[in-house]
Design an enzyme around this catalytic site. Structure first.
Site: not given
Ligand code: NAP
Length: 299
Positions: A70, A106
């Protein structure tokens, strides 16, 4: 007749629901075309560039982009739309006037689904109460500060919300807040969330989970600690949509709160991409039913 050659790049992408969703609406709109997967390994910048050249030549009409590209794609694009620039990430690519453009659906996809969710809840309360309640405070708490939190933050601040960002790495939350210098944002540490917040968690009218906590196979996990005391007025929006009812959503509903998963956001962002590529507004019902049969492991 135009042939719409569409697809998704990222890694891995084999689990993606996008081909099911997009191929269903291509067919429903009576358009010739196909939506394919273009897996590209995280470090393979050359393949990414080659793929974008196929957009530039007109061979590929449009692309969706997912993790981990992305942000990587930005350097191969000619222009970014205002949301993509502000968010710093692209999920939709197309050719306009010989330029390869990067957009981000998004954020508007999230906001469109959030509004449906809040309106539905408001309507069902009104039909019971038959009176207008005062407008709720627009105070939101975002859990997580990664890619999707950026899009959610952009959507919320542009819709007039006061936002607190909570992340386990405070520097990541700070970096995210710094990307929106014109907005007054609060940041807080995710560990010991309730102790670290400036105001009680029950004061938020909306909590958005933008972490992967609760995602299959870790369906027993919730981003909110077990003992969190929530207000009945707090709405919960969990971006995770696999499983269809996450622990966060299940626990909130058990306490009488309104809660939803992110399936609606997935549909809305896909619909907005489809509209950009084809000029047609696709049926959300057809999109939803195209994945109704998808097994949970495919989500
Ligand atoms: P990302 O860029 O990896 O960001 C995830 C965030 O969550 C980061 O701040 C990460 O911190 C934090 N995190 C991960 N594991 C954690 C834990 N155990 N405790 C506390 N914080 C934690 O991922 P993303 O793209 O934002 O996506 C996140 C989730 O949103 C995905 O898994 C997906 O299921 C969902 N999503 C849904 C849609 C939709 O259309 N509905 C679209 C996009 C995403 P660190 O960097 O420290 O690991």
């Amino acid at each position: 007749m135009t042939f719409y050659r569409l697809g998704l790049t990222g890694f891995p992408v084999s689990h993606s629901l996008s081909p099911k969703i997009q191929n269903a609406v291509l067919k429903a709109c009576d358009l010739e075309g196909s939506y394919s997967l273009f897996p590209i390994a995280p470090d393979d910048r050359q393949s990414l560039k080659d793929l974008l050249d196929r957009v530039r030549s007109g061979e590929i009409t449009g692309l969706n982009v997912t993790i981990p590209h992305k942000q990587n794609v930005i350097k191969f694009l000619d222009e970014l739309t205002a949301p993509a620039k502000a968010i710093g990430a692209v999920n939709t690519i197309y050719l306009r006037h010989k330029k390869v453009i990067g957009d981000n659906t998004d954020a508007p996809g999230f906001l469109a689904d959030l509004k449906k969710f809040l309106t539905l809840e408001c309507d069902s309360k009104l039909s019971h109460m038959q009176e207008l309640a005062p407008a709720p405070q627009k105070n939101a708490l975002i859990l997580g500060a990664g890619g999707s939190a950026r899009a959610v933050l952009y959507a919320l601040v542009n819709d007039g919300w006061n936002v607190t960002i909570s992340a386990r790495r405070i520097e990541q939350a700070q970096q995210l807040a710094n990307s929106f210098p014109n907005d007054k944002l609060l940041i807080t540490n995710y560990e010991n969330l309730q102790d670290n917040l400036q105001s009680p968690i029950s004061s938020f009218s909306l909590i958005v989970n933008a972490t992967p906590i609760g995602l299959t196979p870790n369906t027993h996990q919730s981003p909110l600690p077990e003992n969190t005391s929530l207000s009945k007025h707090t709405k919960i929006y969990d971006l995770v949509y696999n499983p269809r009812e996450t622990k966060l959503v299940k626990d909130a509903r058990a306490k009488g709160l309104s809660a939803t998963t992110g399936l609606g956001m997935l549909i809305e962002q896909a619909a907005l991409s489809f509209e950009i590529w084809t000029g047609r507004d696709p049926s959300r019902e057809i999109m939803r039913s195209s994945i109704a049969q998808a097994s949970v492991s495919n989500l």
